[in-house]
Design a protein around this motif. Structure first.
Motif, PDB file in Angstrom:
ATOM      1  N   ALA A 199      52.651  47.519   8.558  1.00 31.70           N
ATOM      2  CA  ALA A 199      51.301  46.991   8.321  1.00 31.70           C
ATOM      3  C   ALA A 199      51.235  46.289   6.973  1.00 31.70           C
ATOM      4  O   ALA A 199      50.614  45.218   6.840  1.00 31.70           O
ATOM      5  CB  ALA A 199      50.272  48.122   8.383  1.00 31.70           C
ATOM      6  N   ALA A 200      51.877  46.866   5.950  1.00 30.68           N
ATOM      7  CA  ALA A 200      51.912  46.222   4.640  1.00 30.68           C
ATOM      8  C   ALA A 200      52.634  44.887   4.711  1.00 30.68           C
ATOM      9  O   ALA A 200      52.216  43.901   4.088  1.00 30.68           O
ATOM     10  CB  ALA A 200      52.586  47.139   3.619  1.00 30.68           C
ATOM     11  N   LEU A 201      53.709  44.835   5.481  1.00 30.33           N
ATOM     12  CA  LEU A 201      54.440  43.572   5.630  1.00 30.33           C
ATOM     13  C   LEU A 201      53.595  42.534   6.348  1.00 30.33           C
ATOM     14  O   LEU A 201      53.583  41.355   5.965  1.00 30.33           O
ATOM     15  CB  LEU A 201      55.741  43.822   6.401  1.00 30.33           C
ATOM     16  N   LYS A 202      52.862  42.952   7.381  1.00 30.21           N
ATOM     17  CA  LYS A 202      51.987  42.012   8.081  1.00 30.21           C
ATOM     18  C   LYS A 202      50.945  41.438   7.131  1.00 30.21           C
ATOM     19  O   LYS A 202      50.665  40.233   7.137  1.00 30.21           O
ATOM     20  CB  LYS A 202      51.305  42.717   9.268  1.00 30.21           C
ATOM     21  N   VAL A 203      50.359  42.311   6.302  1.00 28.33           N
ATOM     22  CA  VAL A 203      49.372  41.867   5.316  1.00 28.33           C
ATOM     23  C   VAL A 203      49.969  40.817   4.392  1.00 28.33           C
ATOM     24  O   VAL A 203      49.364  39.772   4.111  1.00 28.33           O
ATOM     25  CB  VAL A 203      48.863  43.090   4.513  1.00 28.33           C
ATOM     26  N   GLN A 204      51.170  41.070   3.896  1.00 33.86           N
ATOM     27  CA  GLN A 204      51.814  40.139   2.958  1.00 33.86           C
ATOM     28  C   GLN A 204      52.164  38.809   3.629  1.00 33.86           C
ATOM     29  O   GLN A 204      52.017  37.739   3.025  1.00 33.86           O
ATOM     30  CB  GLN A 204      53.063  40.793   2.367  1.00 33.86           C
ATOM     31  N   LEU A 205      52.604  38.862   4.890  1.00 32.46           N
ATOM     32  CA  LEU A 205      52.945  37.632   5.595  1.00 32.46           C
ATOM     33  C   LEU A 205      51.704  36.798   5.904  1.00 32.46           C
ATOM     34  O   LEU A 205      51.728  35.563   5.765  1.00 32.46           O
ATOM     35  CB  LEU A 205      53.702  37.962   6.886  1.00 32.46           C
ATOM     36  N   VAL A 206      50.627  37.458   6.319  1.00 32.76           N
ATOM     37  CA  VAL A 206      49.388  36.723   6.608  1.00 32.76           C
ATOM     38  C   VAL A 206      48.850  36.082   5.337  1.00 32.76           C
ATOM     39  O   VAL A 206      48.484  34.895   5.322  1.00 32.76           O
ATOM     40  CB  VAL A 206      48.333  37.666   7.223  1.00 32.76           C
ATOM     41  N   ALA A 207      48.792  36.849   4.240  1.00 33.10           N
ATOM     42  CA  ALA A 207      48.301  36.295   2.975  1.00 33.10           C
ATOM     43  C   ALA A 207      49.219  35.191   2.474  1.00 33.10           C
ATOM     44  O   ALA A 207      48.748  34.157   1.966  1.00 33.10           O
ATOM     45  CB  ALA A 207      48.192  37.405   1.930  1.00 33.10           C
ATOM     46  N   GLY A 208      50.519  35.395   2.615  1.00 32.20           N
ATOM     47  CA  GLY A 208      51.463  34.370   2.168  1.00 32.20           C
ATOM     48  C   GLY A 208      51.321  33.076   2.937  1.00 32.20           C
ATOM     49  O   GLY A 208      51.364  31.981   2.359  1.00 32.20           O
ATOM     50  N   TYR A 209      51.147  33.177   4.261  1.00 26.97           N
ATOM     51  CA  TYR A 209      50.966  31.961   5.067  1.00 26.97           C
ATOM     52  C   TYR A 209      49.702  31.216   4.664  1.00 26.97           C
ATOM     53  O   TYR A 209      49.712  29.994   4.477  1.00 26.97           O
ATOM     54  CB  TYR A 209      50.916  32.320   6.554  1.00 26.97           C
ATOM     55  N   ALA A 210      48.590  31.961   4.513  1.00 28.54           N
ATOM     56  CA  ALA A 210      47.322  31.317   4.149  1.00 28.54           C
ATOM     57  C   ALA A 210      47.428  30.642   2.784  1.00 28.54           C
ATOM     58  O   ALA A 210      46.940  29.508   2.603  1.00 28.54           O
ATOM     59  CB  ALA A 210      46.199  32.352   4.146  1.00 28.54           C
ATOM     60  N   ASN A 211      48.069  31.281   1.830  1.00 33.63           N
ATOM     61  CA  ASN A 211      48.199  30.693   0.495  1.00 33.63           C
ATOM     62  C   ASN A 211      49.121  29.475   0.498  1.00 33.63           C
ATOM     63  O   ASN A 211      48.883  28.499  -0.214  1.00 33.63           O
ATOM     64  CB  ASN A 211      48.727  31.741  -0.488  1.00 33.63           C
ATOM     65  N   THR A 212      50.179  29.529   1.318  1.00 30.39           N
ATOM     66  CA  THR A 212      51.096  28.389   1.401  1.00 30.39           C
ATOM     67  C   THR A 212      50.408  27.182   2.030  1.00 30.39           C
ATOM     68  O   THR A 212      50.568  26.044   1.572  1.00 30.39           O
ATOM     69  CB  THR A 212      52.346  28.784   2.213  1.00 30.39           C
ATOM     70  N   GLU A 213      49.641  27.422   3.088  1.00 29.54           N
ATOM     71  CA  GLU A 213      48.898  26.330   3.721  1.00 29.54           C
ATOM     72  C   GLU A 213      47.912  25.702   2.728  1.00 29.54           C
ATOM     73  O   GLU A 213      47.760  24.480   2.667  1.00 29.54           O
ATOM     74  CB  GLU A 213      48.139  26.850   4.941  1.00 29.54           C
ATOM     75  N   VAL A 236      49.783  33.333  16.841  1.00 29.64           N
ATOM     76  CA  VAL A 236      51.076  33.980  16.613  1.00 29.64           C
ATOM     77  C   VAL A 236      51.023  35.462  16.957  1.00 29.64           C
ATOM     78  O   VAL A 236      51.959  36.022  17.549  1.00 29.64           O
ATOM     79  CB  VAL A 236      51.517  33.773  15.145  1.00 29.64           C
ATOM     80  N   LEU A 237      49.907  36.137  16.599  1.00 24.10           N
ATOM     81  CA  LEU A 237      49.789  37.568  16.831  1.00 24.10           C
ATOM     82  C   LEU A 237      49.173  37.912  18.187  1.00 24.10           C
ATOM     83  O   LEU A 237      49.078  39.089  18.544  1.00 24.10           O
ATOM     84  CB  LEU A 237      48.939  38.199  15.725  1.00 24.10           C
ATOM     85  N   THR A 238      48.736  36.906  18.937  1.00 19.32           N
ATOM     86  CA  THR A 238      48.093  37.094  20.236  1.00 19.32           C
ATOM     87  C   THR A 238      46.886  38.020  20.097  1.00 19.32           C
ATOM     88  O   THR A 238      46.756  39.043  20.785  1.00 19.32           O
ATOM     89  CB  THR A 238      49.077  37.662  21.278  1.00 19.32           C
ATOM     90  N   ILE A 239      45.999  37.659  19.185  1.00 13.95           N
ATOM     91  CA  ILE A 239      44.755  38.396  18.997  1.00 13.95           C
ATOM     92  C   ILE A 239      43.609  37.396  18.985  1.00 13.95           C
ATOM     93  O   ILE A 239      43.832  36.175  18.943  1.00 13.95           O
ATOM     94  CB  ILE A 239      44.760  39.207  17.684  1.00 13.95           C
ATOM     95  N   THR A 279      43.076  30.332  10.642  1.00 13.39           N
ATOM     96  CA  THR A 279      42.758  31.538  11.403  1.00 13.39           C
ATOM     97  C   THR A 279      43.254  31.434  12.842  1.00 13.39           C
ATOM     98  O   THR A 279      43.809  32.392  13.400  1.00 13.39           O
ATOM     99  CB  THR A 279      41.233  31.775  11.388  1.00 13.39           C
ATOM    100  N   ALA A 280      43.089  30.252  13.452  1.00 17.72           N
ATOM    101  CA  ALA A 280      43.547  30.057  14.832  1.00 17.72           C
ATOM    102  C   ALA A 280      45.057  30.186  14.929  1.00 17.72           C
ATOM    103  O   ALA A 280      45.579  30.722  15.917  1.00 17.72           O
ATOM    104  CB  ALA A 280      43.095  28.685  15.340  1.00 17.72           C
TER     105      ALA A 280
END
Length: 516
Positions: A72-86, A113-116, A107-108
């Protein structure tokens, strides 16, 4: 920086996976059921292979919980990292509309990617941003596997409007054992999420920068009743009410339901509550009185009020049993109106612990039971959230085995876990006047009790000034002042007395049957 943090989390996950290898062998059937257990699992001289094998499954589950937290911590870091990179790759938006569209696009992408759903992805983005930028202690605990993802989300929810300083103080209180005032009882990660949220919410209400009176008034204006159809000819009927009203309704309904239980009653307590509530809402009062009607005994809801708050000298929240903090004005109104369904509890102005339960203003035939409700709040069994009104008072060490009826040998158990205690090897550990018992499982694992997280109440400035003068050279002891009158209680207990309620009020003989 975020990339490095993600790498470190991946390394921690790898170490956990390695530790799980032995347990995976067991789970996948590499060790035949009832067959020999590998020495790598349990050592060369296992005395009880089956018991050790059962322990290995539990150890594997515990390690797996840490892996899930780290993932879960890794997912948090990857999501935040992607948003900041974009954001870094995209030139500044020319208008608010363009900025909104870009946020929707990010967000889309996460949702795809996560199918949510996009709603879930938006919530995840907010949680990821909050944890990586403003909740370092919570994120570190998640990476270490000492709290779950549910615990981390609760920290985000309950700190959303506290400000940076307030959020940092809340994090430290619950997650930093070296904090000036760490939370009492078992660590945050060992509390089930609903109990952790209750503790966090209580702390938040006491330390929120906006008065609870103002927030309560704003929320009370939104009170309402809702109706929602459901399947199979059923529907939901719910009410959003001030906590004091809701708690009184719930406890009164529960008391009536318990009064109707007996050998000839086939309905469960849950079904009885529903039938009683329906009867009370759909019939006139006079229709409830004939034989066979629904009884309506008064409930007994504990209201814990700091002394100075009751006097109107401070605005500290009071505590409503089964709910949590309520505005002091509501508590003062309940006490002043003499509501028979509410039992006043004063707290020590020195350390916040309960002082007395208002025995002179309310007849209490079972004072120890009331003290148990104060001390335990819910069933003391691990992860049980059953409300105190439904629980049984039980000897920790049985009377037949020499156990006494002092408060330190009593604990609250819901009916289900009361049966489990007497029919299995689950064993309660020691308790005290202030702390409920912990538990030891049949496998030998110990579960620490959830202790009340009392805090010293706020002292009015003019009273603080008086005690500062007394503390000056030649002055008196600046400790807890003497309390005068019938409500006076000592801040320490006499030898051999477990609590200030060990002695029954005049005219009431407290028997073992009543206490248990």
């Amino acid at each position: 920086m975020e990339s490095r943090a993600a790498v470190e989390t991946m390394e921690a996950i790898g170490a956990s996976i390695s530790a799980l290898a032995v347990y995976v062998d067991l789970a996948t059937g590499n060790v035949p059921s009832g067959g020999p257990v590998p020495a790598a699992c349990f050592g060369p001289a296992a005395a009880d292979p089956l018991r050790d094998q059962a322990g290995a499954y539990l150890d594997g589950l515990a390690e797996l919980a840490k892996v899930e937290a780290r993932l879960a911590a890794l997912k948090v870091q990857l999501v935040a990292g992607y948003a900041n990179t974009e954001k870094a790759m995209t030139p500044p938006a020319a208008s608010p509309q363009e900025r909104t569209v870009r946020e929707m696009a990010v967000t889309a992408e996460v949702a795809g990617v996560l199918t949510i759903s996009e709603r879930a992805a938006s919530a995840l983005r907010f949680e990821a941003s909050t944890l990586t930028t403003g909740r370092p202690v919570t994120l570190s605990a998640l990476q270490a596997g000492s709290i779950s993802w549910q615990h981390a989300r609760i920290m985000v929810d309950e700190t959303v409007d506290l400000g940076a300083a307030g959020a940092a103080e809340l994090e430290a209180h619950f997650l930093d054992p070296d904090a000036p005032n760490p939370a009492r009882g078992c660590p945050a990660g060992e509390l089930v999420p609903c109990r952790f949220r209750a503790k966090v919410r209580t702390w938040r209400e006491r330390h929120h920068p906006v008065s609870i009176e103002k927030r309560h008034a704003r929320s009370a204006a939104d009170r309402r009743v809702e109706y929602a159809p459901d399947s199979d000819g059923m529907a939901w009927f719910s009410a959003y009410l001030p906590a004091a009203q809701a708690a009184g309704i719930w406890d009164r309904t529960t008391a009536a339901a318990r009064a109707m239980q007996g050998p000839g009653e086939t309905r469960t307590l849950t079904q009885l509550r529903a039938d009683i509530a329906s009867t009370w809402l759909l019939t006139a009062a006079h229709e409830l009185t004939p034989a066979g009607g629904v009884p309506s005994p008064a409930a007994q809801v504990l209201v814990t009020v700091p002394v100075f708050s009751l006097l109107g000298l401070t605005e500290e929240p009071a505590m409503l049993d089964g709910y949590g903090p309520i505005p002091p004005s509501v508590a003062r109104r309940l006490v002043a109106d003499g509501a028979t369904s509410f039992l006043r509890v004063l707290t020590d102005p020195h350390d916040g612990a309960p002082l007395e339960t208002g025995r002179t203003s309310y007849r209490i035939p079972k004072p120890m039971r009331q003290w148990l409700r104060l001390r335990d709040a819910t069933c003391t069994f691990p992860a049980c959230n059953n409300h105190s009104l439904d629980n049984d008072a039980d000897h920790l060490l049985a009377w037949a085995d020499g156990g006494g009826t002092g408060i330190s040998n009593l604990g609250q158990l819901c009916p289900k876990h009361h049966r489990l205690k007497h029919a299995s090897a689950w064993t309660p550990t020691a308790a005290s006047a202030e702390d409920p018992p912990g538990w030891t499982s049949p496998s030998g694992r110990h579960y620490t009790s959830e202790q009340p997280d009392w805090e010293p109440p706020h002292w009015p400035p003019h009273i603080q000034a008086i005690f500062q003068e007394l503390a000056a050279p030649g002055g008196l002891d600046p400790g807890l002042p003497e309390l005068a009158g019938d409500d006076a209680q000592a801040s320490t207990l006499p030898p051999g007395q477990d609590s200030c309620l060990d002695a029954a009020p005049p005219g009431i003989a407290l028997t073992d049957r009543e206490a248990a």
